[in-house]
Design a protein around this motif. Structure first.
Motif: not given
Length: 301
Positions: A256, A152, A261, A254
């Motif tokens: 990934h 994040n 997540f 974000l």
């Protein structure tokens, strides 16, 4: 993709933490704090509250399914963060305010927050809005929070696992002390309509816990609908569902590719991170800091 990410990282810098009444928050949230604190709750609001990475998205999807009678199409109407505004989220660079999103929403609203009990906007208490709180054992919670910080970009750099664990224990992470958070909300349930759930109970018997949610919301849930909800909200399903797995968010926020997540969704993954000494220390802290509250956690099933 890489060049796009390079450009993205220029545009979003990791935040630093600043205190509000002794609780650390990402710096952006501080700038929006006036609007957050003065948020106008409505009597028919439902607030979902958790310490970060305690099963928030899971309980959100469960609640949405319960409210819509297990209708899969209705629950796929938008990503979860649009269906349930995150009230204290404030990203000025992206021109985003959770308060504004919530204000624009018709009643009845379901909202999300990670605020500790003492920083909840007072209007929620005044309006007696219902609140569902989910708590997760400290060991799994800190592991999940560590990996969340890694991916994040709006959070501070976590450092190494050892460093992050120390920061977490000291309550110097965003949203403050886990111990204060779970205990504060546990004590609040005696004076406010709060359904307090445990992540470990939800894992052990999701049907039983979903029933509690339905009863709390005064919703009749036929057995067939309950089974549908249990199936739809399994971790494996939610992990691949773009309406719940946050893959619709820009990679500038974000990433990934660093860590998904939705990562493990289990009880006991802490064993892959904690040393024996770290584990014993955390156990001792839980005994000491939750003492007299009647609150206890399972770290394995």
């Amino acid at each position: 993709m890489d060049s796009e990410k390079g450009g993205d990282s220029e545009s979003y810098k990791r935040s630093t933490l600043l205190d509000i009444n002794g609780v650390p928050f990402p710096s952006d949230m501080i700038n929006g704090w006036g609007a957050i604190w003065n948020f106008k709750a409505r009597p028919d609001d439902l607030l979902i509250c958790t310490y970060p990475k305690a099963g928030t998205t899971w309980i959100q999807e469960i609640v949405d399914m319960v409210q819509h009678g297990g209708d899969l199409q209705k629950c796929a109407r938008a990503p979860i963060h649009e269906r349930m505004p995150f009230i204290e989220m404030f990203l000025p660079k992206l021109n985003f305010s959770g308060v504004e999103e919530a204000n624009a929403m018709a009643s009845p609203r379901t909202l999300k927050s990670h605020l500790p009990v003492q920083l909840l906007p007072p209007s929620f208490w005044e309006q007696k809005s219902k609140i569902i709180y989910v708590a997760r054992n400290a060991k799994d919670n800190v592991v999940s929070y560590f990996h969340f910080h890694r991916m994040n970009k709006t959070m501070p750099e976590p450092g190494t696992w050892e460093e992050f664990l120390e920061t977490f224990i000291a309550g110097k992470v965003a949203l403050g002390s886990w111990f204060d958070h779970v205990r504060g909300w546990w004590e609040a349930k005696d004076r406010h309509p709060i359904l307090y759930l445990f992540y470990e109970d939800m894992k052990e018997d999701p049907g039983r816990e979903i029933r509690k949610v339905a009863e709390f919301l005064d919703i009749q849930l036929p057995e067939s609908v309950l089974n549908q909800i249990v199936l739809h909200t399994k971790f494996e399903r939610m992990k691949v569902n773009p309406m719940t797995n946050y893959t619709t968010m820009p990679s500038s926020l974000l990433d990934h590719s660093i860590s998904p997540f939705m990562r493990k969704g289990t009880v006991g993954n802490w064993k892959e991170h904690f040393t024996v000494a770290q584990s014993e220390r955390m156990d001792d802290l839980c005994v000491q800091l939750l003492k007299g509250s009647g609150l206890s956690f399972r770290t394995e099933l």
